[in-house]
Design a protein around this motif. Structure first.
Motif, PDB file in Angstrom:
ATOM      1  N   UNK A  93       4.624  12.268  57.882  1.00 60.62           N
ATOM      2  CA  UNK A  93       4.979  11.086  58.187  1.00 60.62           C
ATOM      3  C   UNK A  93       7.099  11.678  57.594  1.00 60.62           C
ATOM      4  N   UNK A  94       7.589  11.918  59.149  1.00 60.14           N
ATOM      5  CA  UNK A  94       9.297  12.013  59.031  1.00 60.14           C
ATOM      6  C   UNK A  94       9.560  10.802  59.015  1.00 60.14           C
ATOM      7  N   UNK A  95      10.167  10.042  58.676  1.00 60.19           N
ATOM      8  CA  UNK A  95      11.052   9.076  58.174  1.00 60.19           C
ATOM      9  C   UNK A  95      11.995   9.039  58.584  1.00 60.19           C
ATOM     10  N   UNK A  96      12.958   7.121  59.742  1.00 63.70           N
ATOM     11  CA  UNK A  96      14.036   7.935  60.103  1.00 63.70           C
ATOM     12  C   UNK A  96      15.013   7.092  58.926  1.00 63.70           C
ATOM     13  N   UNK A  97      16.406   6.836  58.774  1.00 65.47           N
ATOM     14  CA  UNK A  97      16.676   5.734  57.924  1.00 65.47           C
ATOM     15  C   UNK A  97      16.054   3.882  58.286  1.00 65.47           C
TER      16      UNK A  97
END
Length: 483
Positions: free
Chosen positions: A355-359
């Motif tokens: 899971x690549x999460x944004x700001x």
């Protein structure tokens, strides 16, 4: 203009040209998605209120007060609606942003201009409603008439209240129908304000009515035998119930339902443009977009580079106050929508997905969720197969054009799709093979009122926008006069 200074509609239903309370006296609180606080309270319509609104629309239609006008006369009134919308554009932009949580930049530049263009388009198209003379094998004067259907139930969702309301209302009115509009229970405010504009433009009493309420109001509207057509946009599960209920009285139905749009990046695509398109395709409108590009399929030679670029781009997306001009992702429209999206993210890592999460959002208030990219989800996983309806993107690799098409078509949905390539022949070939109502090449969400959209498979049927959208609100009658 601050929220405190907005002219927020409250309290009443719009029936037969008048503001009336719900017969039960019940109300429903409307929340501000950016803060979680209460914006206002609107009437909570029940079956008795729907009965009153349908009767108003039925009376207006049967009297001929609207269908009896010439198409040009109806068109002039719709053009006047467009002019009034343009004059009140900033108010509508502020109201839509506050009610839905949309970034103000988007409501100013997309939602309100699209609403204006929709009334202009159908106001102009109305004058062209006409039949045709047909040659027959026997001595007769034979011709066709294109006539309005009758009373239209227009039921719209929470994600694009103004645009989707206008899409249905403008086409239905241009064709000469009368309308009972039930906006989403969470986001009814621009629909109520629109009722005032239509009245100011000269739409006669009873031709356009608004009932704000929940499932009981919607079901009563769909089942009512005096309603001749249902135009519904919403989830596939609800759409199936609407079709079944409308079938009891054999109403004409159009349903624009869920989606799980596949976006294909081929190795020959412009890499920077392709990643930009992929990002905008899934974060636009906080991912609350049935035509969002939430499945990214990437040709293997560029797969790793695209994933790295997505991680970088995700970290730069501004999430926060929808009234800030720099905001790209606002809040989800309500707590239950946020909970649904969060439920997918909470289980992804446990299911072996990266899971690549944004700001993180710039505020702890409201119903915010950061954009997320899921890497490693299998084709049959729920992350790929189910509509999440939030800013969540799955990324999958492919090796051949045939595999890309197979993966893209490998869900129950068929609303929108896209592909990114420099190869013109490939673009046309793949576009023809994709099972979707609209396909974009080297871009996403390029929508115009002149171009029809709609679904196939479990994304629904029928078309909105374009002349095809007008046809959905007309029926053809043949007249044969013996000579």
């Amino acid at each position: 203009m601050t929220v405190a200074h907005l002219q927020i509609p409250q309290g009443n239903l719009f029936v037969a040209g008048r503001w009336v309370p719900a017969m039960s006296g019940a109300g429903r609180e409307i929340l501000n998605p950016a803060t979680g606080g209460v914006l206002t309270t609107v009437a909570d319509a029940g079956p008795a209120d729907v009965d009153r609104a349908v009767q108003a629309a039925r009376t207006a239609f049967d009297s001929g007060v609207w269908p009896g006008l010439s198409p040009r006369a109806r068109g002039r009134i719709l053009l006047r609606v467009a002019d009034l919308l343009r004059h009140e554009a900033e108010e509508f932009a502020e109201l839509e942003s506050t009610d839905v949580g949309k970034p103000i930049t988007f409501t100013r530049n997309i939602d309100v201009p699209t609403a204006i263009e929709t009334f202009e388009y159908y106001g102009s198209l109305a004058a062209g409603i006409e039949g045709a003379v047909r040659a027959t094998a026997f001595p007769a004067m034979a011709y066709t008439r294109r006539e309005p259907i009758g009373v239209v139930a227009a039921i719209t969702p929470f994600n694009f209240p103004l645009i989707l309301s206008c899409t249905k209302i403008a086409a239905a009115l241009a064709a000469g129908n009368t309308v009972v509009h039930k906006p989403a229970e969470e986001t009814p405010l621009t629909a109520l304000r629109l009722a005032e504009l239509l009245q100011d433009a000269g739409v006669p009493d009873g031709v356009f009515n608004v009932v704000t309420g929940g499932a009981s109001a919607g079901e009563a509207l769909v089942r009512d035998a005096r309603v001749d057509k249902v135009a519904f946009t919403g989830s596939t599960s609800t759409g199936k119930r609407v079709v079944a209920q409308a079938g009891e009285t054999l109403k004409k139905v159009t349903v624009e339902l869920g989606g799980k749009g596949a976006n294909l990046i081929f190795a020959d695509a412009d890499p920077a443009a392709a990643v930009h398109t992929a990002m905008s395709g899934f974060v636009f409108n906080t991912g609350q977009f049935c035509m969002a590009g939430t499945r990214l399929l990437v040709e293997r030679p560029v797969y790793a580079d695209v994933v790295d670029a997505l991680a970088q781009a995700c970290s730069q997306v501004r999430v926060g106050d929808p009234r800030a001009p720099e905001t790209v992702v606002g809040p989800m429209a309500g707590p239950r929508h946020l909970a649904k999206v969060q439920s997918f993210l909470d289980t992804a890592e446990d299911d072996g997905i990266r899971v690549i999460r944004g700001a993180a959002p710039s505020t702890s208030d409201g119903f915010f969720v950061a954009p997320a990219v899921l890497v490693g989800a299998g084709q049959e996983s729920r992350y790929v197969q189910e509509e999440i309806f939030g800013p969540v993107l799955t990324v999958q690799p492919f090796d051949t054009e045939q595999e890309a098409v197979r993966l893209a078509n490998g869900t129950s949905y068929g609303l929108a799709a896209g592909l990114q390539t420099r190869d013109v022949s490939k673009a046309h070939r793949v576009a023809a093979a994709l099972q979707a109502g609209i396909v974009w090449v080297n871009g996403w969400a390029m929508l115009d009122v002149a171009m029809p959209f709609g679904g196939c498979k479990q994304s629904g049927y029928g078309r909105e926008n374009g002349p095809e959208g007008l046809d959905e609100y007309l029926r053809t009658k043949s007249v044969v006069v013996a000579l």
